[in-house]
Every structure is written in C-alpha cells, then in structure tokens.
Design a protein around this motif. Structure first.
Motif, mmCIF file in Angstrom:
data_model
loop_
_atom_site.group_PDB
_atom_site.id
_atom_site.type_symbol
_atom_site.label_atom_id
_atom_site.label_comp_id
_atom_site.label_asym_id
_atom_site.label_seq_id
_atom_site.Cartn_x
_atom_site.Cartn_y
_atom_site.Cartn_z
ATOM 1 N N UNK A 22 0.823 -1.212 0.000
ATOM 2 C CA UNK A 22 0.000 0.000 0.000
ATOM 3 C C UNK A 22 0.856 1.262 0.000
ATOM 4 N N UNK A 23 2.019 1.192 0.643
ATOM 5 C CA UNK A 23 2.896 2.356 0.713
ATOM 6 C C UNK A 23 3.406 2.799 -0.650
ATOM 7 N N UNK A 24 3.398 1.897 -1.608
ATOM 8 C CA UNK A 24 3.893 2.217 -2.949
ATOM 9 C C UNK A 24 2.907 3.077 -3.739
ATOM 10 N N UNK A 25 1.705 3.249 -3.231
ATOM 11 C CA UNK A 25 0.667 3.977 -3.965
ATOM 12 C C UNK A 25 0.271 5.246 -3.210
ATOM 13 N N UNK A 26 0.486 6.375 -3.833
ATOM 14 C CA UNK A 26 0.088 7.641 -3.233
ATOM 15 C C UNK A 26 -1.412 7.653 -2.938
ATOM 16 N N UNK A 27 -2.187 6.976 -3.759
ATOM 17 C CA UNK A 27 -3.642 6.933 -3.557
ATOM 18 C C UNK A 27 -4.000 6.269 -2.230
ATOM 19 N N UNK A 28 -3.224 5.288 -1.801
ATOM 20 C CA UNK A 28 -3.484 4.625 -0.521
ATOM 21 C C UNK A 28 -3.250 5.583 0.633
ATOM 22 N N UNK A 52 -0.081 4.854 8.237
ATOM 23 C CA UNK A 52 -0.376 6.012 9.080
ATOM 24 C C UNK A 52 0.815 6.957 9.126
ATOM 25 N N UNK A 53 1.997 6.389 9.240
ATOM 26 C CA UNK A 53 3.206 7.209 9.271
ATOM 27 C C UNK A 53 3.368 7.974 7.963
ATOM 28 N N UNK A 54 3.190 7.287 6.848
ATOM 29 C CA UNK A 54 3.322 7.927 5.541
ATOM 30 C C UNK A 54 2.271 9.014 5.338
ATOM 31 N N UNK A 55 1.083 8.811 5.887
ATOM 32 C CA UNK A 55 -0.010 9.778 5.746
ATOM 33 C C UNK A 55 0.063 10.891 6.783
#
Length: 93
Positions: A22-28, A52-55
């Motif tokens: 999921x982290x590979x997709x900006x949409x996620x 959550x961290x990425x967002x």
C-alpha cells in the motif's frame, strides 16, 4: 476503489506484505488522509501503521482511530456509532 469519503467508517487491515504494498501507492496514503480529514471512524491493525506514518496521521489521534486487536472489535463498533469525530475538525482545517 471508492474514495474513503463515501463510507461512514473505514477499516485498514492489510497483511504485513499488503501493508508494504500500500505504501507504494500515493492513492493509498491519500485515502487514509481523506478519511481522517472527513472525520471518519478509522479501524486499523498493526500492519497498517506504516501507512499512518506515511499519511502523517497519528494512530492515537482520538477515539475515532481504533486499533483492532484479535477478535476485539467492540471499541470500533462503539466508535462507529458516533458516525463522525467532530472534535477532530479543528485539527484538520
């Protein structure tokens, strides 16, 4: 494939491998951000924490962000009864 804003509540429960994918997709990442910004109840599993961290969404932000552990879903169901977390609104403006 629908945006998180169209749902009353959302759950993010990927496998460990799926969480990484999921982290590979900006949409996620955006899907989670939008759910949070729309004051949605968000259930999640430990495997979703990198998302959550990425967002930049705190998994302990408020009572509307609920860790799902094993078969204990009652905290999520109780939170979902609130429909929205209005106290979150000033944090997302």
């Amino acid at each position: 494939g629908a945006p998180s804003a169209v749902f009353d509540t959302v759950v993010i429960a990927p496998s460990e491998e799926g969480g990484g994918e999921l982290l590979a997709f900006a949409a996620s990442v955006d899907w989670l951000r939008v759910a949070f910004a729309h004051l949605k109840i968000i259930g999640y599993t430990e495997e979703a924490l990198p998302l959550f961290e990425a967002a930049n969404v705190d998994p302990n932000a408020d009572v509307g962000v609920v860790l799902l552990s094993g078969t204990k879903v009652n905290p999520y169901i109780e939170a979902a009864k609130k429909h929205r977390i209005w106290d979150r609104e000033p944090k997302v403006r």
